[in-house]
Design a protein around this motif. Sequence first.
Motif, PDB file in Angstrom:
ATOM      1  N   GLU A 133       0.765  -1.308  -0.160  1.00  0.00           N
ATOM      2  CA  GLU A 133       0.070  -0.144   0.081  1.00  0.00           C
ATOM      3  C   GLU A 133       0.978   1.337  -0.011  1.00  0.00           C
ATOM      4  O   GLU A 133       0.710   2.240  -0.810  1.00  0.00           O
ATOM      5  N   LYS A 134       1.835   1.406   0.918  1.00  0.00           N
ATOM      6  CA  LYS A 134       2.508   2.385   0.883  1.00  0.00           C
ATOM      7  C   LYS A 134       3.909   2.548  -0.181  1.00  0.00           C
ATOM      8  O   LYS A 134       4.463   3.601  -0.273  1.00  0.00           O
ATOM      9  N   GLN A 135       4.088   1.203  -0.529  1.00  0.00           N
ATOM     10  CA  GLN A 135       5.080   1.316  -1.375  1.00  0.00           C
ATOM     11  C   GLN A 135       6.511   1.786  -1.410  1.00  0.00           C
ATOM     12  O   GLN A 135       7.150   2.717  -2.083  1.00  0.00           O
ATOM     13  N   VAL A 136       6.864   1.584  -0.147  1.00  0.00           N
ATOM     14  CA  VAL A 136       8.165   2.050   0.583  1.00  0.00           C
ATOM     15  C   VAL A 136       9.379   1.457  -0.125  1.00  0.00           C
ATOM     16  O   VAL A 136       9.182   0.402  -0.527  1.00  0.00           O
ATOM     17  N   SER A 137      10.316   2.210  -0.277  1.00  0.00           N
ATOM     18  CA  SER A 137      11.461   1.460  -0.666  1.00  0.00           C
ATOM     19  C   SER A 137      12.097   0.208   0.024  1.00  0.00           C
ATOM     20  O   SER A 137      11.643   0.117   1.309  1.00  0.00           O
ATOM     21  N   GLU A 138      12.817  -0.671  -0.320  1.00  0.00           N
ATOM     22  CA  GLU A 138      13.417  -1.713   0.468  1.00  0.00           C
ATOM     23  C   GLU A 138      14.005  -1.276   1.618  1.00  0.00           C
ATOM     24  O   GLU A 138      14.022  -1.788   2.865  1.00  0.00           O
ATOM     25  N   ASN A 139      15.163  -0.159   1.486  1.00  0.00           N
ATOM     26  CA  ASN A 139      15.719   0.398   2.724  1.00  0.00           C
ATOM     27  C   ASN A 139      14.719   0.852   3.830  1.00  0.00           C
ATOM     28  O   ASN A 139      15.061   0.651   4.956  1.00  0.00           O
ATOM     29  N   THR A 140      13.812   1.558   3.231  1.00  0.00           N
ATOM     30  CA  THR A 140      12.930   2.069   4.413  1.00  0.00           C
ATOM     31  C   THR A 140      12.200   0.787   4.962  1.00  0.00           C
ATOM     32  O   THR A 140      11.930   0.712   6.358  1.00  0.00           O
ATOM     33  N   LEU A 141      11.658  -0.136   4.241  1.00  0.00           N
ATOM     34  CA  LEU A 141      11.001  -1.492   4.788  1.00  0.00           C
ATOM     35  C   LEU A 141      12.157  -2.039   5.745  1.00  0.00           C
ATOM     36  O   LEU A 141      11.646  -2.414   6.842  1.00  0.00           O
ATOM     37  N   HIS A 142      13.243  -2.205   5.400  1.00  0.00           N
ATOM     38  CA  HIS A 142      14.008  -2.882   6.612  1.00  0.00           C
ATOM     39  C   HIS A 142      14.553  -2.083   7.832  1.00  0.00           C
ATOM     40  O   HIS A 142      14.385  -2.600   8.623  1.00  0.00           O
ATOM     41  N   SER A 143      14.467  -0.696   7.360  1.00  0.00           N
ATOM     42  CA  SER A 143      14.833   0.121   8.796  1.00  0.00           C
ATOM     43  C   SER A 143      13.514  -0.092   9.717  1.00  0.00           C
ATOM     44  O   SER A 143      13.794   0.046  11.023  1.00  0.00           O
ATOM     45  N   TYR A 144      12.254   0.314   9.035  1.00  0.00           N
ATOM     46  CA  TYR A 144      11.045   0.322   9.859  1.00  0.00           C
ATOM     47  C   TYR A 144      10.845  -1.200  10.579  1.00  0.00           C
ATOM     48  O   TYR A 144      10.741  -1.144  11.818  1.00  0.00           O
ATOM     49  N   LEU A 145      11.111  -2.022   9.946  1.00  0.00           N
ATOM     50  CA  LEU A 145      11.034  -3.532  10.439  1.00  0.00           C
ATOM     51  C   LEU A 145      12.028  -3.931  11.622  1.00  0.00           C
ATOM     52  O   LEU A 145      11.715  -4.327  12.529  1.00  0.00           O
ATOM     53  N   ARG A 146      13.311  -3.262  11.255  1.00  0.00           N
ATOM     54  CA  ARG A 146      14.329  -3.567  12.324  1.00  0.00           C
ATOM     55  C   ARG A 146      14.186  -2.722  13.635  1.00  0.00           C
ATOM     56  O   ARG A 146      14.052  -3.142  14.715  1.00  0.00           O
ATOM     57  N   ASP A 147      13.477  -1.570  13.382  1.00  0.00           N
ATOM     58  CA  ASP A 147      13.215  -0.784  14.555  1.00  0.00           C
ATOM     59  C   ASP A 147      11.974  -1.275  15.313  1.00  0.00           C
ATOM     60  O   ASP A 147      12.170  -1.424  16.531  1.00  0.00           O
TER      61      ASP A 147
END
Length: 131
Positions: free
Chosen positions: A17-31
Amino acid sequence: MTNELCMQQFAAYLKEEKQVSENTLHSYLRDIRQMADALLRQNTALTDASPEQLQAYVDIMKENGKSNATISRCAASAKCFYGYLVAQTVLRVNPASHLNVEKPNHKLPEILSNGEVELLLAQPEPIDLKG
């Protein structure tokens, strides 16, 4: 809802839905994983976290020397995650909505020295393609 299921659904939301970048995805999930681990040490699931527990987590990150930019990103991750849970009616209130974080320090741009300016101005004239 378990922590793992919440994170899986949140990851799907970020991707689809948000179509975030892979970097953003990994950062958010890690957080979110790191926050979940800290909450589990208090025997608290992500869906049971109080605003006070989340603020304490942010405060501990600061005490541990995390940069303002890192803390700010973690707070944004938490706000987005809990906002998603509210939108999905898993929670009624976003416990991260009032997290108090310091704004990241912005570095001033570096100014060219006189010698660097002279080297720049001494470049070829732009009268042809090579210039």
